[in-house]
Design a protein around this motif. Structure first.
Motif, PDB file in Angstrom:
ATOM      1  N   SER A 164       1.158  -1.317  -0.042  1.00  0.00           N
ATOM      2  CA  SER A 164      -0.530  -0.338  -0.214  1.00  0.00           C
ATOM      3  C   SER A 164       0.631   1.188   0.426  1.00  0.00           C
ATOM      4  O   SER A 164       0.008   2.123  -0.198  1.00  0.00           O
ATOM      5  CB  SER A 164      -0.939  -0.177   1.481  1.00  0.00           C
ATOM      6  N   HIS A 165       2.395   1.158   0.184  1.00  0.00           N
ATOM      7  CA  HIS A 165       3.127   2.634   0.308  1.00  0.00           C
ATOM      8  C   HIS A 165       3.144   3.018  -1.335  1.00  0.00           C
ATOM      9  O   HIS A 165       4.181   4.288  -1.315  1.00  0.00           O
ATOM     10  CB  HIS A 165       4.575   1.768   0.856  1.00  0.00           C
ATOM     11  N   ARG A 166       2.472   2.221  -2.472  1.00  0.00           N
ATOM     12  CA  ARG A 166       2.508   2.720  -3.760  1.00  0.00           C
ATOM     13  C   ARG A 166       1.377   2.595  -4.142  1.00  0.00           C
ATOM     14  O   ARG A 166       1.502   2.804  -5.483  1.00  0.00           O
ATOM     15  CB  ARG A 166       3.670   0.861  -4.153  1.00  0.00           C
ATOM     16  N   ASN A 179      -8.790  -4.828   1.653  1.00  0.00           N
ATOM     17  CA  ASN A 179      -8.239  -6.248   2.302  1.00  0.00           C
ATOM     18  C   ASN A 179      -7.041  -7.364   1.634  1.00  0.00           C
ATOM     19  O   ASN A 179      -6.062  -6.313   1.772  1.00  0.00           O
ATOM     20  CB  ASN A 179      -8.510  -6.277  -0.114  1.00  0.00           C
ATOM     21  N   ASP A 180      -6.971  -7.991   2.169  1.00  0.00           N
ATOM     22  CA  ASP A 180      -6.225  -9.457   2.796  1.00  0.00           C
ATOM     23  C   ASP A 180      -5.002  -8.432   4.004  1.00  0.00           C
ATOM     24  O   ASP A 180      -3.261  -8.252   3.570  1.00  0.00           O
ATOM     25  CB  ASP A 180      -5.826  -9.551   1.046  1.00  0.00           C
ATOM     26  N   PRO A 181      -5.474  -7.768   4.895  1.00  0.00           N
ATOM     27  CA  PRO A 181      -4.167  -7.485   5.954  1.00  0.00           C
ATOM     28  C   PRO A 181      -3.591  -8.975   6.790  1.00  0.00           C
ATOM     29  O   PRO A 181      -4.047  -9.503   6.481  1.00  0.00           O
ATOM     30  CB  PRO A 181      -5.451  -6.702   6.778  1.00  0.00           C
ATOM     31  N   VAL A 182      -2.410  -7.759   6.815  1.00  0.00           N
ATOM     32  CA  VAL A 182      -1.605  -9.443   7.065  1.00  0.00           C
ATOM     33  C   VAL A 182      -1.189  -8.566   8.097  1.00  0.00           C
ATOM     34  O   VAL A 182      -0.682  -7.384   8.619  1.00  0.00           O
ATOM     35  CB  VAL A 182       0.130  -8.582   6.302  1.00  0.00           C
ATOM     36  N   GLN A 183      -1.205  -9.310   9.742  1.00  0.00           N
ATOM     37  CA  GLN A 183      -1.021  -9.669  11.655  1.00  0.00           C
ATOM     38  C   GLN A 183       0.311  -9.838  11.044  1.00  0.00           C
ATOM     39  O   GLN A 183       0.878 -11.072  10.767  1.00  0.00           O
ATOM     40  CB  GLN A 183      -1.340 -10.173  12.007  1.00  0.00           C
ATOM     41  N   SER A 197       4.081   5.555   4.585  1.00  0.00           N
ATOM     42  CA  SER A 197       3.604   5.769   3.314  1.00  0.00           C
ATOM     43  C   SER A 197       1.985   4.507   3.735  1.00  0.00           C
ATOM     44  O   SER A 197       1.246   4.346   3.212  1.00  0.00           O
ATOM     45  CB  SER A 197       3.688   6.215   1.924  1.00  0.00           C
ATOM     46  N   LEU A 198       2.555   3.206   4.194  1.00  0.00           N
ATOM     47  CA  LEU A 198       2.274   2.100   4.233  1.00  0.00           C
ATOM     48  C   LEU A 198       1.041   2.244   5.450  1.00  0.00           C
ATOM     49  O   LEU A 198       0.917   2.826   6.726  1.00  0.00           O
ATOM     50  CB  LEU A 198       2.664   1.178   5.311  1.00  0.00           C
ATOM     51  N   GLY A 199      -0.644   1.336   4.315  1.00  0.00           N
ATOM     52  CA  GLY A 199      -1.536   1.226   5.752  1.00  0.00           C
ATOM     53  C   GLY A 199      -1.754   0.335   6.445  1.00  0.00           C
ATOM     54  O   GLY A 199      -0.481  -1.234   6.170  1.00  0.00           O
ATOM     55  N   HIS A 200      -1.069   0.223   8.312  1.00  0.00           N
ATOM     56  CA  HIS A 200      -1.501  -0.367   8.965  1.00  0.00           C
ATOM     57  C   HIS A 200      -2.500   0.019   9.516  1.00  0.00           C
ATOM     58  O   HIS A 200      -3.018   1.149  10.233  1.00  0.00           O
ATOM     59  CB  HIS A 200      -0.743   0.222   9.616  1.00  0.00           C
TER      60      HIS A 200
END
Length: 306
Positions: A164-166, A179-183, A197-200
């Motif tokens: 998501s940073h890009r 969609n498809d978050p990574v824990q 810039s990364l979605g978190h």
């Protein structure tokens, strides 16, 4: 000249997914001491009698989900050792170069709760969102040190949207809409580096224990700190010269404009003996010598024509 600070695989993972996860960065005794000290800070800062002494640095959304303490390096002596921790500082230099400082420090306490603790967001804001990294170096990034185990999902895990940073991730969006978050499944002592810039976000915590971590925010040396104006002398005095520099101490005669000029000892101080022989450091030293020589040539030329 030794290898670069980042491996090819690390650079590829950073460019593709937007984060790097490093295992066992902190030794067990470091993790234990940090956790114990921050638990004491948490107790003091939330005690009714002492709360007024800490309120400027506390953030409590009032929803019983979490508590954060800004400018944490001022409240917990042990955080000073994280500023240039040998387990990961070289990686930060590989991503940012040597002209860096620590813009902020936070301690996070994630309580048990049935819903996601923090919605998805980026840490850029409208100003930084318009800025682009120069010469492949990040303008700002963060590193999170985990002080409690997060080896199972839904235990208050730091959660990312890979790539998501890009992708111009929105400033804020509900956790359930990603969609498809990574824990991130981490052990106490692990660390994760990520760009602003990364979605978190932060997953729900179905574990009965509070999750504790420390986040440091690094920026290029010209960037403005976010949770302090000038670090107090009592904090700087307990730190090493490099750690002091990372908190903005340029010496007794420092001026605001110094961050844009040639700081004589910056490269050797920041790289230190640990990373001075790397390819990255040697290239920066060569460029620094070239810039200084050009400046001295111009100065001599101007004096001769005066």
């Amino acid at each position: 000249m030794t290898a670069s600070l980042l491996t090819e695989d690390e650079r590829h993972h950073w460019d593709t997914f937007g984060y790097l996860h490093f295992r066992n960065v902190l030794a067990p005794n470091e993790t234990h001491q940090l956790h114990r000290s921050l638990t004491a800070v948490h107790t003091r800062s939330t005690d009714t009698a002492d709360r007024h002494q800490h309120w400027e640095d506390l953030f409590d959304a009032g929803n019983d989900r979490d508590l954060s303490i800004a400018n944490a390096v001022s409240h917990c002596d042990e955080i000073g050792s994280l500023l240039d921790h040998p387990g990961v500082f070289g990686k930060i230099l590989g991503l940012m170069g040597p002209y860096v400082q620590v813009l902020g420090s936070e301690a996070f306490f994630r309580y048990p709760y049935s819903e996601p603790l923090v919605d998805f967001h980026t840490d850029q804001g409208p100003s930084l969102r318009q800025a682009a990294p120069a010469a492949g170096k990040e303008i700002q990034l963060k590193i999170q040190f985990f002080l409690t185990d997060l080896t199972q999902p839904d235990h208050g895990n730091f959660t990312v949207a890979p790539g998501s940073h890009r992708a111009d991730f929105p400033g804020k969006v509900a956790y359930t809409q990603v969609n498809d978050p990574v824990q991130i499944l981490a052990n106490a002592g692990d660390a994760v580096i990520f760009p602003l810039s990364l979605g978190h976000g932060v997953a729900r915590n179905h574990c009965p224990a509070t999750r504790v971590s420390v986040v440091l925010r690094y920026g290029q040396i010209f960037c403005r700190p976010v949770d302090y104006w000038k670090m107090p002398a009592e904090v700087l005095n307990r730190l090493s010269p490099r750690q002091r520099r990372l908190l903005g101490d340029l010496g007794a005669r420092q001026r605001p404009g110094d961050v844009y000029g040639q700081i004589p000892d910056q490269l050797k101080l920041i790289y230190g003996q640990e990373w001075l022989a790397t390819r990255d450091a040697q290239l920066d030293l060569h460029a620094g010598h070239h810039d200084q020589a050009a400046y001295e040539d111009l100065s001599r030329g101007a004096s001769q024509h005066a």
